[in-house]
Design an enzyme around this catalytic site. Structure first.
Site, short mmCIF file in Angstrom:
data_model
loop_
_atom_site.label_atom_id
_atom_site.label_comp_id
_atom_site.label_asym_id
_atom_site.label_seq_id
_atom_site.Cartn_x
_atom_site.Cartn_y
_atom_site.Cartn_z
N ASP A 147 49.46 136.88 156.70
CA ASP A 147 50.19 135.77 157.32
C ASP A 147 50.73 136.25 158.66
O ASP A 147 51.43 137.26 158.74
CB ASP A 147 51.35 135.31 156.42
CG ASP A 147 50.88 134.43 155.29
OD1 ASP A 147 49.66 134.24 155.13
OD2 ASP A 147 51.75 133.92 154.54
N HIS A 164 48.07 128.02 159.05
CA HIS A 164 49.41 128.22 158.46
C HIS A 164 50.39 127.18 159.00
O HIS A 164 51.60 127.37 158.89
CB HIS A 164 49.90 129.63 158.74
CG HIS A 164 50.95 130.13 157.79
ND1 HIS A 164 50.95 129.81 156.45
CD2 HIS A 164 52.03 130.93 158.00
CE1 HIS A 164 51.99 130.40 155.88
NE2 HIS A 164 52.66 131.08 156.79
N HIS A 210 55.34 125.52 161.04
CA HIS A 210 55.83 126.17 159.82
C HIS A 210 56.88 125.34 159.08
O HIS A 210 57.91 125.85 158.65
CB HIS A 210 56.39 127.55 160.16
CG HIS A 210 56.29 128.55 159.04
ND1 HIS A 210 57.35 128.86 158.22
CD2 HIS A 210 55.26 129.31 158.61
CE1 HIS A 210 56.98 129.77 157.34
NE2 HIS A 210 55.71 130.07 157.56
N HIS A 219 52.01 140.66 155.20
CA HIS A 219 52.54 140.09 156.44
C HIS A 219 52.32 141.09 157.57
O HIS A 219 52.63 142.28 157.44
CB HIS A 219 54.01 139.74 156.30
CG HIS A 219 54.25 138.53 155.46
ND1 HIS A 219 54.28 138.59 154.09
CD2 HIS A 219 54.44 137.23 155.80
CE1 HIS A 219 54.49 137.38 153.61
NE2 HIS A 219 54.58 136.53 154.62
#
Length: 251
Positions: A67, A118, A122, A216
């Site tokens: 991510d 993604h 967000h 991450h």
């Protein structure tokens, strides 16, 4: 900007929402979502939790996912390791990342990695309209295509792992497979790094056939542990596969 860690799946206050959670793998046994309350929803909408690229039961496939909500200086080193080890990955990008690091986005694509959606800003997708979800996805896809020339974007990861059946449905209607994970640990806070050995132990303890590994890219620990994780996973007979090679989803 990064996605939340796995937490127990607790219905949120709106839209029948869930925070994704799972029972961790131990001793190489598959991670589980049997008791989390949303397994049937993931199956219905063919979301990815675990998977296999092989027709052989128990194939030791691993799928490496990152991510990238924002850049913390580590992605070039991550890409270097993946290139040197010949490991495919998918990077789930936000709009902020696409705008702020276009050269890294281009490098991801040029080196054969998948780029996933993604969302642009967000948001908690359970709290916005169907139209807003579609807009969030479309902006990321259009911007990545403009940078890389790659028109296809097939995978999405809901921000912070918050989702509902509606969110899964809308994303699927836009042509996306929703992607969750079956290996993860608290790695997203740059101020709470515990060293490469800690990252290594956390990931290796959870490995299981078909695992979708969430890391991450803001984590220094992940970056420093990545090569060792790859090497030692391979010593255990695991193979790193591209997410688009999944032939069967397992739950």
């Amino acid at each position: 900007m990064a996605a939340a860690a796995p937490v127990p799946a607790v219905p949120a206050q709106a839209d029948g929402a869930f925070h994704f959670g799972f029972k961790r793998s131990k001793g190489g046994q598959p991670a589980s979502i049997d008791e989390e309350g949303f397994k049937d929803i993931l199956e219905k909408h063919r979301a990815i939790f675990r998977g296999t690229s092989s027709a052989v039961p128990g194939a030791k496939d691993l799928y490496l996912t990152f991510d990238n909500g924002y850049e913390n200086g580590f992605t070039p080193a991550i890409l270097d390791v993946l290139r040197d080890k010949k490991v495919p990955a998918i990077f789930f990008l936000t709009g902020h990342y696409v705008l702020s690091k276009p050269e890294l986005v281009k490098r991801m694509a040029a080196e054969g990695h998948l780029i996933g959606n993604h969302s642009w800003s967000h948001p908690d997708m359970t709290q916005v309209s169907d139209g807003k979800i579609r807009e969030e996805l479309a902006k990321v896809k259009a911007s990545v295509t403009e940078l890389t020339g790659v028109p296809k974007m097939a995978f999405v990861r809901p921000p912070r792992g918050i989702f509902s059946e509606r969110v899964l449905r809308v994303c699927a209607e836009e042509g996306y497979s929703n992607v969750f994970w079956s290996v993860a640990y608290k790695d997203w806070d740059p101020n709470e790094q515990r060293g490469a050995d800690y990252a290594y132990r956390q990931v290796m303890a959870q490995l299981h056939p078909g695992a979708v590994i969430l890391l991450h890219s803001v984590s220094r620990d992940n970056t420093q542990a990545l090569a060792r994780i790859i090497d030692d996973a391979r010593k255990q007979g695991y193979e790193f596969k591209s997410l688009d090679s999944i032939a069967a989803r397992t739950y």
